[in-house]
Design a protein around this motif. Structure first.
Motif, PDB file in Angstrom:
ATOM      1  N   LEU A 182       0.848  -1.188   0.000  1.00  0.00           N
ATOM      2  CA  LEU A 182       0.000   0.000   0.000  1.00  0.00           C
ATOM      3  C   LEU A 182       0.885   1.239   0.000  1.00  0.00           C
ATOM      4  O   LEU A 182       2.004   1.222   0.525  1.00  0.00           O
ATOM      5  N   ASP A 183       0.363   2.321  -0.558  1.00  0.00           N
ATOM      6  CA  ASP A 183       1.154   3.547  -0.704  1.00  0.00           C
ATOM      7  C   ASP A 183       1.685   4.045   0.636  1.00  0.00           C
ATOM      8  O   ASP A 183       0.911   4.385   1.536  1.00  0.00           O
ATOM      9  N   GLY A 184       3.004   4.084   0.766  1.00  0.00           N
ATOM     10  CA  GLY A 184       3.650   4.659   1.939  1.00  0.00           C
ATOM     11  C   GLY A 184       3.750   3.754   3.144  1.00  0.00           C
ATOM     12  O   GLY A 184       4.415   4.114   4.128  1.00  0.00           O
ATOM     13  N   LEU A 185       3.125   2.582   3.110  1.00  0.00           N
ATOM     14  CA  LEU A 185       3.081   1.737   4.303  1.00  0.00           C
ATOM     15  C   LEU A 185       4.468   1.297   4.747  1.00  0.00           C
ATOM     16  O   LEU A 185       4.869   1.513   5.902  1.00  0.00           O
ATOM     17  N   ALA A 186       5.221   0.655   3.861  1.00  0.00           N
ATOM     18  CA  ALA A 186       6.546   0.154   4.225  1.00  0.00           C
ATOM     19  C   ALA A 186       7.520   1.297   4.478  1.00  0.00           C
ATOM     20  O   ALA A 186       8.370   1.227   5.369  1.00  0.00           O
ATOM     21  N   THR A 187       7.403   2.370   3.700  1.00  0.00           N
ATOM     22  CA  THR A 187       8.312   3.511   3.860  1.00  0.00           C
ATOM     23  C   THR A 187       8.142   4.160   5.229  1.00  0.00           C
ATOM     24  O   THR A 187       9.111   4.406   5.951  1.00  0.00           O
ATOM     25  N   GLY A 188       6.894   4.447   5.590  1.00  0.00           N
ATOM     26  CA  GLY A 188       6.639   5.086   6.880  1.00  0.00           C
ATOM     27  C   GLY A 188       7.035   4.210   8.050  1.00  0.00           C
ATOM     28  O   GLY A 188       7.598   4.695   9.044  1.00  0.00           O
ATOM     29  N   ALA A 240      16.396   9.780   4.365  1.00  0.00           N
ATOM     30  CA  ALA A 240      16.150   9.459   2.961  1.00  0.00           C
ATOM     31  C   ALA A 240      14.754   8.860   2.766  1.00  0.00           C
ATOM     32  O   ALA A 240      14.051   9.193   1.807  1.00  0.00           O
ATOM     33  N   CYS A 241      14.340   7.985   3.671  1.00  0.00           N
ATOM     34  CA  CYS A 241      13.004   7.386   3.570  1.00  0.00           C
ATOM     35  C   CYS A 241      11.914   8.418   3.848  1.00  0.00           C
ATOM     36  O   CYS A 241      10.844   8.386   3.222  1.00  0.00           O
ATOM     37  N   PHE A 242      12.191   9.336   4.762  1.00  0.00           N
ATOM     38  CA  PHE A 242      11.222  10.383   5.076  1.00  0.00           C
ATOM     39  C   PHE A 242      10.966  11.255   3.846  1.00  0.00           C
ATOM     40  O   PHE A 242       9.816  11.588   3.506  1.00  0.00           O
ATOM     41  N   GLY A 243      12.055  11.635   3.160  1.00  0.00           N
ATOM     42  CA  GLY A 243      11.908  12.439   1.955  1.00  0.00           C
ATOM     43  C   GLY A 243      11.195  11.674   0.850  1.00  0.00           C
ATOM     44  O   GLY A 243      10.359  12.232   0.118  1.00  0.00           O
ATOM     45  N   PHE A 244      11.505  10.383   0.730  1.00  0.00           N
ATOM     46  CA  PHE A 244      10.858   9.551  -0.284  1.00  0.00           C
ATOM     47  C   PHE A 244       9.368   9.404   0.011  1.00  0.00           C
ATOM     48  O   PHE A 244       8.553   9.321  -0.915  1.00  0.00           O
ATOM     49  N   LEU A 245       9.007   9.394   1.288  1.00  0.00           N
ATOM     50  CA  LEU A 245       7.606   9.230   1.687  1.00  0.00           C
ATOM     51  C   LEU A 245       6.740  10.370   1.157  1.00  0.00           C
ATOM     52  O   LEU A 245       5.550  10.169   0.888  1.00  0.00           O
ATOM     53  N   TRP A 246       7.327  11.546   0.983  1.00  0.00           N
ATOM     54  CA  TRP A 246       6.580  12.694   0.436  1.00  0.00           C
ATOM     55  C   TRP A 246       5.967  12.339  -0.927  1.00  0.00           C
ATOM     56  O   TRP A 246       4.856  12.746  -1.253  1.00  0.00           O
ATOM     57  N   TRP A 247       6.708  11.559  -1.710  1.00  0.00           N
ATOM     58  CA  TRP A 247       6.275  11.184  -3.053  1.00  0.00           C
ATOM     59  C   TRP A 247       5.618   9.797  -3.100  1.00  0.00           C
ATOM     60  O   TRP A 247       4.938   9.466  -4.067  1.00  0.00           O
ATOM     61  N   ASN A 248       5.826   9.019  -2.054  1.00  0.00           N
ATOM     62  CA  ASN A 248       5.345   7.640  -2.031  1.00  0.00           C
ATOM     63  C   ASN A 248       4.018   7.491  -1.294  1.00  0.00           C
ATOM     64  O   ASN A 248       3.360   6.463  -1.398  1.00  0.00           O
ATOM     65  N   THR A 249       3.610   8.540  -0.561  1.00  0.00           N
ATOM     66  CA  THR A 249       2.362   8.451   0.178  1.00  0.00           C
ATOM     67  C   THR A 249       1.173   8.555  -0.774  1.00  0.00           C
ATOM     68  O   THR A 249       1.296   9.024  -1.905  1.00  0.00           O
ATOM     69  N   SER A 250       0.006   8.108  -0.324  1.00  0.00           N
ATOM     70  CA  SER A 250      -1.172   8.014  -1.196  1.00  0.00           C
ATOM     71  C   SER A 250      -1.664   9.398  -1.665  1.00  0.00           C
ATOM     72  O   SER A 250      -1.784  10.325  -0.857  1.00  0.00           O
ATOM     73  N   PRO A 251      -1.942   9.548  -2.955  1.00  0.00           N
ATOM     74  CA  PRO A 251      -1.706   8.579  -4.043  1.00  0.00           C
ATOM     75  C   PRO A 251      -0.237   8.637  -4.486  1.00  0.00           C
ATOM     76  O   PRO A 251       0.270   9.711  -4.820  1.00  0.00           O
ATOM     77  N   ALA A 252       0.407   7.499  -4.472  1.00  0.00           N
ATOM     78  CA  ALA A 252       1.845   7.442  -4.713  1.00  0.00           C
ATOM     79  C   ALA A 252       2.200   7.879  -6.132  1.00  0.00           C
ATOM     80  O   ALA A 252       1.558   7.463  -7.097  1.00  0.00           O
ATOM     81  N   LYS A 253       3.233   8.717  -6.221  1.00  0.00           N
ATOM     82  CA  LYS A 253       3.767   9.113  -7.524  1.00  0.00           C
ATOM     83  C   LYS A 253       4.842   8.140  -7.984  1.00  0.00           C
ATOM     84  O   LYS A 253       5.231   8.156  -9.156  1.00  0.00           O
ATOM     85  N   ILE A 254       5.322   7.314  -7.048  1.00  0.00           N
ATOM     86  CA  ILE A 254       6.376   6.350  -7.350  1.00  0.00           C
ATOM     87  C   ILE A 254       6.336   5.240  -6.308  1.00  0.00           C
ATOM     88  O   ILE A 254       5.967   5.483  -5.154  1.00  0.00           O
TER      89      ILE A 254
END
Length: 356
Positions: A182-188, A240-254
Motif C-alpha cells: 500500500l502507498d507509503g506503508l513500508a516507507t513510513g 532518505a526514507c522520510f523524503g521519499f515518503l513525500w512522493w510515495n504516500t497516497s496517491p503514490a507518484k512512485i
C-alpha cells in the motif's frame, strides 16, 4: 552528534529533491508498475506508476553518509560501510527483479532460484565480513553470540552464525517486501525503525565499553564496534526514507519496488546484527513480522485445511477487502508500528538499566 544530524538532513533533502527527477526519468522510459490480476481490484488504477523508486533512497543514503563524514572530518567505520554494502547488494538483487518485471511485463521477475541465489551471495558475503576486522578492543562488527539488547549465552560458532545471519536478512527483506503493498506503508514503518536505531546507536556510543573508565558502572557498557557509525547510517536512512515518503504516500507518484524493499530489509537486518540487537528487531519491526506471519498462517491453513483465515494475505489486503480505505489501513498500521518501536525502545532501556 553532528554526523547524525548532517546525515539525516542530507538524506532528507536528496530524496525530496531527487525523487521527482527519478519519477520523470522512469516515466520517460516507461518503467511502470505491473499490477497482478489476483490483487485487490482498487489497485488497478496504480498500473503504470513508476517503480524502482528504491534507487532514490539507496543513493541518497550513501551520499548522505559520505557527505556527513566529509563535513565533520570523521573517518568512515567498517560497521557502517558493511551495512551500506548489505543494503546496496540486496537493492541490486531487487533492481534486477524489478527490471525483468517491467521489460517482460509480468508479475514475476527473477526466477525464484536466481533471486534466492543473489540474496544468498550478498548475505553470506556480509556475514563472513562482519566477523573480520576486529578493532583495538577485539570487537568485530558482528558477534557469534545471539543477542537481544546485548550479546548473551554461548557462542554459536561462525558457521551457525552465517546461517542465522542469512535467516535474519532473508526474513527482514521478505517482511518489508510483503509490507510494501500500500502507498507509503513500508516507507513510513521503516522511518520509525531507523529512527529507533539512530537512538540505539547513539546510546550505545555514549555507554560504550571503550569509555569504561568514565562510566559510573562499566559492567553495563556495550561491546559494540562503531555504534556511532551505525547511528549515522540509520539517520541517513531515516532522512532518505522520510523524503521519499513525500512522493510515495497516497496517491503514490512512485513505488519503491523490490529495489527498495529488499534494500530496506537488508539495512534493518544489518543494523540489528551489528548493534547486537537481533531478537529485539522482531519487536522494533513488529509490523513487518505481523504481516509476514499473516502470509505464513494463510498458506499453512490453506494447505492443511483447504480454508483461508484471511480474505487475502498479506494482512493489509484483508482489511482492504473488509472495506477499509487504503489510507485508513496505512495510518492504523503506522500506529501499530509506532507502538512496536516504543515497546522495543522501552525494553532496550530496561535491559541496560537492569545491568546498571
Amino acid at each position: 552528534m553532528r554526523q547524525i544530524l548532517f546525515a539525516g538532513a542530507i538524506g532528507l533533502f536528496l530524496t525530496l529533491v531527487g525523487t521527482p527527477l527519478l519519477i520523470k526519468l522512469l516515466a520517460r522510459k516507461g518503467y511502470g508498475q505491473f499490477i497482478r490480476d489476483d490483487g485487490p481490484r482498487t489497485h488497478g488504477s496504480k498500473k503504470g506508476t513508476p517503480t524502482m523508486g528504491g534507487i532514490a533512497f539507496i543513493l541518497a543514503t550513501i551520499i548522505a553518509y559520505i557527505a556527513a563524514k566529509l563535513i565533520t572530518g570523521e573517518e568512515m567505520r567498517f560497521s557502517g560501510v558493511l551495512v551500506l554494502f548489505l543494503m546496496t547488494g540486496m537493492g541490486l538483487v531487487g533492481f534486477l527483479d524489478d527490471y525483468i518485471k517491467i521489460v517482460k511485463q509480468r508479475s514475476l521477475g527473477l526466477r525464484a532460484k536466481a533471486k534466492m541465489a543473489g540474496q544468498l551471495i550478498v548475505g553470506i558475503a556480509f556475514a563472513v565480513l562482519s566477523l573480520q576486522f576486529a578493532d583495538k578492543q577485539g570487537n568485530t562488527p558482528a558477534s557469534t553470540k545471539l543477542s537481544f539488547v546485548a550479546d548473551f549465552g554461548w557462542s554459536i560458532g561462525p558457521v551457525l552464525f552465517v546461517v542465522w545471519a542469512l535467516f535474519m536478512i532473508l526474513a527482514m527483506s521478505n517482511g518489508v517486501n510483503l509490507t510494501d503493498g500500500l502507498d507509503g506503508l513500508a516507507t513510513g514503518a521503516s522511518v520509525m525503525v531507523f529512527g529507533a536505531y539512530t537512538f540505539i546507536g547513539l546510546w550505545q556510543f555514549q555507554e560504550s565499553c571503550v569509555n569504561a573508565d568514565t562510566l559510573t558502572n562499566p559492567n553495563a557498557c556495550f561491546q559494540v564496534r562503531d555504534p556511532l557509525d551505525l547511528a549515522v547510517v540509520a539517520s541517513a536512512l531515516m532522512g532518505a526514507c522520510f523524503g521519499f515518503l513525500w512522493w510515495n504516500t497516497s496517491p503514490a507518484k512512485i513505488f519503491m519496488g523490490d529495489t527498495g524493499s529488499l534494500a530496506l530489509g537488508g539495512a534493518l537486518a544489518g543494523l540489528a546484527i551489528c548493534s547486537r540487537t537481533e531478537f529485539l528487531m522482531a519487536i522494533l519491526g513488529g509490523l513487518f513480522v505481523m504481516i509476514t506471519m499473516s502470509v505464513v498462517i494463510q498458506v499453512g491453513s490453506f494447505k492443511m485445511t483447504g480454508k483461508r483465515v484471511f480474505r487475502m494475505a498479506p494482512l493489509q489486503h484483508h482489511f482492504e477487502l473488509k472495506g477499509w480505505s487504503e489510507v485508513l489501513v496505512v495510518v492504523r498500521f503506522w500506529i501499530i508500528q509506532g507502538m512496536c518501536v516504543i515497546v522495543g525502545l522501552g525494553l532496550f532501556y530496561a535491559g541496560w538499566a537492569a545491568e546498571k
